[in-house]
Scaffold this active site. Sequence first.
Site, PDB file in Angstrom:
ATOM      1  N   LYS B  90      -1.096  59.051 -26.022  1.00 59.87           N
ATOM      2  CA  LYS B  90       0.456  59.450 -26.001  1.00 59.87           C
ATOM      3  C   LYS B  90       1.156  58.374 -25.460  1.00 59.87           C
ATOM      4  CE  LYS B  90       0.521  63.784 -28.013  1.00 59.87           C
ATOM      5  NZ  LYS B  90       0.749  63.755 -29.623  1.00 59.87           N
ATOM      6  N   GLU B 112       9.859  66.539 -26.496  1.00 60.14           N
ATOM      7  CA  GLU B 112       9.231  67.750 -26.477  1.00 60.14           C
ATOM      8  C   GLU B 112       7.576  67.586 -26.180  1.00 60.14           C
ATOM      9  OE1 GLU B 112       9.332  65.601 -28.955  1.00 60.14           O
ATOM     10  OE2 GLU B 112       7.280  65.574 -29.613  1.00 60.14           O
ATOM     11  N   SER B 379      -8.899  61.347 -28.049  1.00 62.34           N
ATOM     12  CA  SER B 379      -7.459  61.183 -27.945  1.00 62.34           C
ATOM     13  C   SER B 379      -6.975  61.355 -26.296  1.00 62.34           C
ATOM     14  CB  SER B 379      -6.548  61.998 -28.549  1.00 62.34           C
ATOM     15  OG  SER B 379      -7.187  63.407 -28.750  1.00 62.34           O
TER      16      SER B 379
HETATM   17  C1  LIG Z   1      -5.214  64.655 -25.880  1.00 68.71           C
HETATM   18  C2  LIG Z   1      -4.317  64.911 -27.254  1.00 68.71           C
HETATM   19  N1  LIG Z   1      -4.778  64.725 -28.216  1.00 68.71           N
HETATM   20  C3  LIG Z   1      -4.051  65.131 -29.486  1.00 68.71           C
HETATM   21  C4  LIG Z   1      -3.074  65.856 -29.375  1.00 68.71           C
HETATM   22  C5  LIG Z   1      -2.293  66.018 -30.726  1.00 68.71           C
HETATM   23  O1  LIG Z   1      -1.466  65.268 -31.045  1.00 68.71           O
HETATM   24  P1  LIG Z   1      -1.228  64.319 -32.237  1.00 68.71           P
HETATM   25  O2  LIG Z   1      -2.027  64.960 -33.387  1.00 68.71           O
HETATM   26  O3  LIG Z   1       0.012  63.812 -32.337  1.00 68.71           O
HETATM   27  O4  LIG Z   1      -2.312  63.051 -31.819  1.00 68.71           O
HETATM   28  C6  LIG Z   1      -2.407  65.997 -28.232  1.00 68.71           C
HETATM   29  C7  LIG Z   1      -0.862  66.542 -28.123  1.00 68.71           C
HETATM   30  O5  LIG Z   1      -0.593  67.074 -27.094  1.00 68.71           O
HETATM   31  C8  LIG Z   1      -3.166  65.441 -27.076  1.00 68.71           C
HETATM   32  O6  LIG Z   1      -2.722  65.952 -25.812  1.00 68.71           O
END
Ligand SMILES: Cc1ncc(COP(=O)(O)O)c(C=O)c1O
Lengths: 261, 405
Positions: B90, B112, B379
């Site tokens: 993020k 948000e 992620s």
């Molecule tokens: C570690 C992590 N991966 C994925 C996401 C999902 O978001 P996005 O689909 O925008 O990557 C989040 C959202 O809070 C997250 O904290």
Amino acid sequence: MTASTVEATIASRVDAGSGALIGYLPVGFPDLDTSVEAAVALVENGVDIIELGLPYSDPVMDGLAIQAATQAALERGFRLRDGFTALERIRSRVDAPVLVMTYWNPVVQYGVERFASALRDAGGAGLITPDLIPDEAGEWLAVSEEFGLDRVFLAAPSSSAARLQRAVEVSRGFVYAVSTMGITGARADVDAAARGVVSRLRDAGSTSACVGLGISTAEQVRDVLEYADGAIVGSRLVTALAEGGVSAVASAAAELAAGTA
Amino acid sequence: MSLREQVGPYFGSFGGRFVPESLIAALDELDEAYQAARVDPSFAAELAELHRSYTGRPSIVTEARRFAEHAGGSRILLKREDLNHTGSHKINNVLGQALLAKRLGKTRIIAETGAGQHGVASATAAALFGLECVVYMGEVDTERQALNVARMNLLGATVVPVTVGSRTLKDAINEALRDWVANVDTTHYLLGTVAGPHPFPTMVRDFHAVIGTEAREQVLELTGRLPDAVVACVGGGSNAMGIFHAFLDDAEVRLVGSEAAGDGVDTLHHAATISRGRPGVLHGARSLMLQDEDGQTMESHSISAGLDYPGVGPEHAWLAEIGRAEYHGVTDAEAMDALRLLSRTEGIIPAIETAHALHGALLLGRELGPDGTVLVSLSGRGDKDMETAARYFGLLDAAAAGEDS
Ligand SMILES: Cc1ncc(COP(=O)(O)O)c(C=O)c1O
């Protein structure tokens, strides 16, 4: 295409030296029957045009009073078809034109043409679409033309001259001048910005500009009608309905209508 | 036009701007500032320096050998966004937008958040740049991600629990939009995923594209060729678009999104927007969404707060429609198994969101066999999820029982 009854209603009130009072209430709150009674009471107490709101799950333009009412209506099981039923029942009892206020997705899912046809059959005058800008409204412009329905777009203090021009060109019924940079809800001051938007809409050729957001007293209605063609009141009426039922809505409407005298 | 060159506002029939007129001027201003920043070497240099000396980029690629034994023996490469400052991808988008907010002269940012990762990253950037920060978070999420609420508070942000609607991410976005309409003169809405009105889907994707750009080179260097598949979890879709983007025109690379299937896509409790949604308008864009017959948004369900969203970014809806990317549901149980497996085989505890992608990687690996290579967007890290995971696996009871004896 027939002339807009909304436009004619506003014009006749302006010609009489004042302007139109437009009252908002959501369908289905606190229940379907009461919402019909409340809408009728608006007209019986001096409201010229009804803005009938369809409850929606994600109402980003609405403040807490309207959110609470529309959420309650959804929790009671409100369906879009109930909106048309209520509209028909209201129109069978009053002559005042009724515009439906709806976020765009319910119209898309119902089918724009099917929605327009149901709206017309139920006696609706047209739509106010808070999250549909003229840029995205191609289908609605065509369909509303075909069905002879009004389409009310919004104009904001931050809108460029070109965008105001476009809003005036594509709107039918009136242009909804947003009085303040904000969402629905009663406010102590109706922004000076409202005066500015209306004057810029006049420059763009508008002869039917109504101000909404934040209006809650007869005095504010009177102030707004000095420069605008109509004043739109919502949260004040919804709060009255929530707190005191149909009789409270009736007296709130009568009180506000004093501002149009 | 190549797929990589799509810049909105539409991706096929998806995207656009379905917002109140009051926001159009701000969106135009933002778009203009973003277009100027894109071609301004000083903006790129400033962001690159923040990536290097603050976030800790480039993030590394880790080969997960023991995990791969459970994935048909194919090579599993993890792009380690969990090692970024604040613990997820993020921050990439947040730093980019915070720099833009400064350029626009805004003194306040709002955001948000679902899992709290985007809120934490926003609060972090606000602290770094001296901006006021308000984060909207569904009440349900403030409870299941309490640790992140504490982090945001410590960083000086105000967290506002949203108590209307389903009290999750979708309602937090509504509340942020309402705040933005009222305060747009001073405030930038730092949207945390590739959803929302134009230019957000394009801009947020571009700020995350660094993930795929780095990973593509790293994989080439490590294996001498492109991966056979790239897999990422999809909530709004930002980490997935970030890692997919560099590969969009590499037709031989499969792009796979793992959606949250909750109890299963055939139950009422899931968040599999692409697998089960219909086209509609939500949060400012036309995309796929979970909705009833009347167009009322349906509540989504997932054990993972960050994937518990009934919408998805418009570019994903389009990639699904044209068949360039594929999207599959991963249940809560499958994700939690993958979370435990990665923890035990590699010593890496992923976020529950990320665990959905890891399950996807296990399936892809088994399908591809020993010659295959799968690149996974790791992620985020799982620190924020320890309470949920401990409860899920019964570890809290075990610890309590241990104390009693
Ligand atoms: C570690 C992590 N991966 C994925 C996401 C999902 O978001 P996005 O689909 O925008 O990557 C989040 C959202 O809070 C997250 O904290």
